[in-house]
Motif scaffolding. Structure first.
Motif, PDB file in Angstrom:
ATOM      1  N   LEU A 807       0.676  -1.125  -0.246  1.00  0.00           N
ATOM      2  CA  LEU A 807       0.069  -0.045  -0.216  1.00  0.00           C
ATOM      3  C   LEU A 807       0.916   0.952  -0.152  1.00  0.00           C
ATOM      4  O   LEU A 807       1.407   1.328   0.560  1.00  0.00           O
ATOM      5  CB  LEU A 807      -1.244  -0.218   1.348  1.00  0.00           C
ATOM      6  CG  LEU A 807      -1.935   0.834   1.517  1.00  0.00           C
ATOM      7  CD1 LEU A 807      -3.502   0.749  -0.150  1.00  0.00           C
ATOM      8  CD2 LEU A 807      -2.480   1.619   3.355  1.00  0.00           C
ATOM      9  N   LEU A 810      -3.447   5.895   0.337  1.00  0.00           N
ATOM     10  CA  LEU A 810      -4.731   6.011   0.578  1.00  0.00           C
ATOM     11  C   LEU A 810      -5.586   7.553   0.473  1.00  0.00           C
ATOM     12  O   LEU A 810      -5.258   8.338   0.166  1.00  0.00           O
ATOM     13  CB  LEU A 810      -5.506   5.812   2.197  1.00  0.00           C
ATOM     14  CG  LEU A 810      -4.937   4.617   2.854  1.00  0.00           C
ATOM     15  CD1 LEU A 810      -5.143   4.503   4.196  1.00  0.00           C
ATOM     16  CD2 LEU A 810      -5.435   3.201   1.633  1.00  0.00           C
ATOM     17  N   ILE A 827      -8.011  -0.821   8.007  1.00  0.00           N
ATOM     18  CA  ILE A 827      -7.486  -1.333   6.667  1.00  0.00           C
ATOM     19  C   ILE A 827      -7.959  -3.057   7.038  1.00  0.00           C
ATOM     20  O   ILE A 827      -7.329  -3.851   7.792  1.00  0.00           O
ATOM     21  CB  ILE A 827      -5.778  -1.157   6.175  1.00  0.00           C
ATOM     22  CG1 ILE A 827      -6.065   0.174   6.842  1.00  0.00           C
ATOM     23  CG2 ILE A 827      -6.160  -1.853   5.065  1.00  0.00           C
ATOM     24  CD1 ILE A 827      -4.429   0.520   6.153  1.00  0.00           C
ATOM     25  N   CYS A 863     -11.239  -0.426   3.407  1.00  0.00           N
ATOM     26  CA  CYS A 863     -10.234   0.915   3.651  1.00  0.00           C
ATOM     27  C   CYS A 863     -11.947   1.786   4.278  1.00  0.00           C
ATOM     28  O   CYS A 863     -12.188   2.500   3.766  1.00  0.00           O
ATOM     29  CB  CYS A 863      -9.404   1.312   3.202  1.00  0.00           C
ATOM     30  SG  CYS A 863      -8.255   0.230   2.727  1.00  0.00           S
ATOM     31  N   PRO A 877      -7.523   2.602  -1.620  1.00  0.00           N
ATOM     32  CA  PRO A 877      -6.731   2.149  -1.752  1.00  0.00           C
ATOM     33  C   PRO A 877      -5.770   2.798  -2.757  1.00  0.00           C
ATOM     34  O   PRO A 877      -5.959   1.720  -4.363  1.00  0.00           O
ATOM     35  CB  PRO A 877      -6.856   1.287  -1.226  1.00  0.00           C
ATOM     36  CG  PRO A 877      -7.991   0.101  -1.718  1.00  0.00           C
ATOM     37  CD  PRO A 877      -8.702   1.724  -2.027  1.00  0.00           C
TER      38      PRO A 877
END
Length: 909
Positions: A807, A810, A827, A863, A877
């Motif tokens: 990741l 965001l 998450i 998320c 994400p």
């Protein structure tokens, strides 16, 4: 005292009726029981039917810390007799949400382990303010989970989710006002309104422009749609239930109806072109008479008028005849293409194509236009021959038939489109498309060649020979393997290459950018997700632009470059380094020739890595006879091909040159997944098809003929009289089918071994996945699939490579409101990723900082902001990738469980 359990019958209804009242806990404890999306079979579901966990008063503690929600018993739902039990398609869905109070009874009596939900107790407006879900249960709380984008907003009792996802389909009244964007958690309807959005304006109607009337695009779309529909109809012959449901007792009758509809539309398009040809032909034929009128005595001018009338009448007659014959000629062509038999053949009928590429449309149009123009030019030539006795010498003024062809062919430039909007096609499933491109010059050249071969008037009445259309060299009409979706580029820019990364659940997670391309621009360059087999849908991606420069795709190496300037190392574009020089590039030497716009034998070769279209070249020294007036710009990537030629005479070997200018371009450096879509294949699964539909399923066997089946000639013919390739309808397991002579049988690679027999009764072994030739025909029974063999291209394979996904960002799509500084980012699953939100003084979500990227994501996590008061935010994400090599996996075997296999759809990485 006697133990009462000794008298229990342990049978439902014999030991009393045990009532209970309880509450459905938060959704995350039970939502995985049923996925909410269409699965291939029941085994793909994580749960069994519609079940809910329930916290029952008097049996379970009110504090969820003592008995966690995911340890509560599952409760089945009791339905009314009007709902049905699932048999014969009779069923209804339960409409229960978290926080709902329910009541029921225990099927196992005092043991109280098998609760049945019998009814529900309605909420009131108090539930709307009790969004603070504490560990203490049996208090009303909101029916929307915290990660739901409609938590606290944008949801009414008229709730319809798009494709089973987060997006709410808007419903409007007659005045165009949205009626289902209210927040409701009350049994009394839309009484608790948090937000009401303003009505959105209606989109403008599409404009009618010359671009909407592209003949080639229209023909291509009609053929593709018809072929897809016919393939679906042909599959019905192996599905009795489907055939009955759809009413397809006579597949050929339906194919005939489709064929007639398409034939009428295509003939209409071609008649429009014929009308333009007629205008031009009349004008050409009339010109010599006008010229002759000024050259002959007045007493002969009446003869000129009579001759002109004869010629123009004959041309009009021929064109009318051609227009009348066109529908039948095109119907015959479509009959062979679609596999239409006017009589009873008694078996599956093949089509001549599975896909309709642009080259096929080009060849078809070339043949039709060539025959039309050839017929008209012959008519003109014949007409002038018939009046030679009336007016001598007119034929000499007109010229030969080749002149007629050239003049009439010129009018076909109407096929060339003006500068049009980039989007030419739109599909409800795959979105926008540029509709492909066609080589108009090739069409006109082929049509001219065909027209020039006409020797007799009336040849078109004998039927147009379309066999070359089906046998076109390099034009593949066969199926393509189904696999991950690809990316289409709409608008400005070229050269970008990327592989989409698909999760195991069929969602788009991101992309591996192989080359950023160049020439893209915000507002004029767009991306479209295209699934060639139409398996996945709904994916929307957005390009991220940045400055890019060229990099060598592989090491140039030492030695002289090839003398041919077109032969160059492969280059890709990537993000420009911060210190990249955009001014002076460098000096080099090369061979130049007057009248040429190329520079050969470049040294040092390394400068090619820094040159790209737009760079300026100047000549600083060389032979006296070769000049470069001013400067020139490079127009082709990876080669020094200039936008002007060198002046002077002769050549100059080892001339000195200089390169400078702003060399960065705008390319695609990343993508944002706006909608991940659903159903996409992460790797090939054994199916095949194309043009947006699946022709063959993974478990089906295919039979491909040698072209000797020609519907217009009654069916099977000698191989010399056939043409193209015959694609018989794919065969599901367990069907015994005939095999025509000269056909090839291919079973799925993960199928059981089977045998066929030829027409003499000899057994022929058919190995899984191996094409088996039947020279004299025969029969076979299609085999079943082995469950222990999986058909995928997961790493390690020659067509895939491994990546680790982490990741990296965001993205805040909606800021929401009323959040508190102590609220946290959730998450799920997090794979080690963590993030910290930032809010303004009104509780709106401003941004999110990813503090740890984690690693090993194999599906898109949920998320959201976990909050007691805030609502309405939406977070997307964004993932980044690390490519891995074999050495990496050898050093850290634990990475094997974290990798995602990416199918290389654009070439060797």
């Amino acid at each position: 005292m006697i133990d009462e359990t000794l008298f229990k019958k342990h049978f439902v209804g014999r030991d009393g009726f045990q009532w209970w009242v309880g509450q459905i806990p938060p959704e995350e404890s039970w939502r995985e029981n049923k996925s909410g999306t269409v699965d291939e079979n029941n085994q793909a579901q994580k749960g069994f039917g519609e079940r809910y966990r329930v916290r029952i008063m008097g049996y379970h503690t009110a504090n969820a810390d003592d008995i966690p929600d995911d340890e509560l018993p599952w409760a089945y739902v009791m339905y009314p007799v009007t709902a049905g039990g699932g048999g014969r398609g009779s069923s209804q869905s339960a409409n229960l949400t978290q926080g709902t109070f329910v009541f029921g009874w225990f099927m196992d009596g005092d043991d109280a382990q098998l609760p049945i939900i019998m009814g529900v107790l309605g909420h009131n407006d108090y539930a709307a303010v009790m969004k603070n879900v504490t560990p203490t249960r049996f208090l009303p709380f909101d029916g929307y989970p915290a990660e739901d984008p409609s938590f606290g907003s944008e949801r009414s009792s008229l709730q319809v989710r798009k494709n089973g996802g987060d997006k709410i389909l808007q419903q409007e009244n007659a005045q165009g006002e949205v009626t289902n964007e209210q927040y409701t958690s009350s049994a009394t309807g839309n009484t608790t309104i948090k937000t009401v959005s303003k009505p959105k304006p209606k989109p403008p109607a599409p404009l009618t422009t010359p671009c909407d009337q592209s003949p080639l695009s229209n023909i291509s779309v009609e053929l593709k749609n018809a072929l897809n529909e016919i393939e679906n109809i042909n599959q019905m012959i192996y599905d009795a239930r489907g055939a009955i449901t759809a009413g397809l007792a006579d597949a050929q009758r339906y194919i005939e109806n489709i064929m007639k509809s398409v034939s009428s539309k295509i003939a209409g398009v071609m008649k429009t072109i014929v009308a333009e040809i007629q205008k031009k032909a009349m004008l050409i034929a009339n010109l010599p008479f006008k010229a002759a009128g000024n050259l002959i005595p007045p007493d002969l001018r009446e003869n000129i008028r009579l001759a002109a009338t004869v010629v123009l009448d004959k041309i009009a007659c021929v064109i009318n005849a051609v227009s009348g014959l066109l529908p039948d000629q095109i119907s015959g062509f479509l009959g062979d293409l679609f596999g239409f038999m006017s009589g009873d053949f008694g078996g599956p009928v093949p089509t001549k194509a599975v896909n309709i590429p642009g080259c096929f449309v080009e060849d078809f149009v070339s043949v039709v236009l060539g025959n039309i123009v050839g017929e008209i030019t012959n008519a003109i030539d014949s007409a002038f021959d018939s009046i030679s006795g009336i007016v001598e010498g007119v034929g000499g003024i007109v010229g030969g038939i080749s002149d007629f062809i050239n003049e009439i062919i010129a009018v076909l430039n109407c096929l060339k489109q003006p500068k049009c909007a980039k989007v030419k096609e739109w599909s409800p499933t795959s979105g926008a498309s540029n509709g492909g491109s066609f080589n108009i010059d090739s069409i006109l050249s082929n049509a001219e060649s065909i027209a020039g071969s006409f020797t007799e008037l009336g040849s078109i009445g004998d039927g147009i020979d379309f066999s070359d259309v089906f046998d076109g060299a390099g034009c593949d009409l066969g199926p393509r393997d189904c696999g991950p979706p690809s990316v289409q580029y709409i608008g400005d820019g070229q050269g970008a290459k990327m592989n989409l990364i698909i999760s195991a659940t069929g969602e788009i997670m991101g992309a591996d950018i192989i080359s950023s391309g160049f020439g893209f621009s915000a507002g004029n360059s767009f991306l479209n997700v295209f699934d060639d087999c139409g398996i996945g849908q709904g994916g929307i991606i957005e390009p991220v632009f940045g400055d890019v420069v060229p990099f060598s795709g592989f090491d140039i190496g030492g030695g002289d470059l090839p003398d041919d300037i077109i032969v160059r190392p492969e280059y890709v574009y990537g993000p420009a380094p911060d210190d990249y020089n955009t001014g002076f590039i460098g000096n080099f030497i090369g061979d130049i020739t007057a009248g040429s716009n190329t520079i050969k034998n470049i040294k040092p070769e390394s400068i090619l890595q820094r040159l790209m279209p737009g760079a300026t070249i100047s000549l600083t020294g060389g032979g006296l006879s070769v000049k470069l007036i001013g400067t020139a710009k490079i127009t082709a990537f990876g080669s020094i091909i200039l936008d002007r030629t060198f002046a002077g005479t002769g050549e100059a070997l080892g001339a000195s040159l200089s390169a400078s200018g702003t060399v960065t371009q705008t390319g695609i450096v990343d993508i944002i997944v706006k909608e991940p879509g659903y159903g996409y294949l992460p790797s090939p699964n054994g199916a095949s098809g194309g043009d947006g539909s699946t022709w063959k399923d993974p478990d089906e066997t295919i039979i491909i003929g040698d072209g000797s089946f020609v519907p217009s000639k009654g069916g099977l013919v000698d191989i010399g009289d056939g043409f193209g390739t015959d694609y018989y309808p794919p065969i599901p397991p367990g069907n015994t089918v005939p095999i025509p002579p000269g056909a090839t049988v291919t079973t799925p690679p993960n199928s059981n071994m089977t045998e066929g027999s030829d027409n003499d009764g000899n057994l022929i072994e058919i190995l899984p996945g191996v094409s088996t030739y039947f020279p004299s025909g025969g029969s076979m029974t299609s085999p079943s699939i082995r469950k222990d063999i999986e058909v995928t291209d997961k790493y390690p394979s020659t067509t895939s490579y491994p990546v680790i996904i982490y990741l990296c960002e965001l993205i805040v799509n909606k800021s929401g409101m009323d959040y508190q500084p102590t609220d946290e980012v959730v998450i799920e699953p997090n794979m080690g990723a963590t993030a910290v939100p930032k809010f303004d003084k009104f509780g709106r979500l401003l941004s999110i900082k990813v503090t740890a990227g984690g690693e090993g994501f194999q599906e898109i996590p949920k998320c959201y902001i976990k909050s007691n008061s805030g609502f309405g935010s939406k977070i997307t994400p964004k993932f980044c990738i690390d490519r891995l090599g074999e050495d990496d996996l050898d050093r850290e075997p634990s990475l094997q469980d974290k990798i995602v296999s990416v199918i290389d759809c654009v070439g060797t990485i």
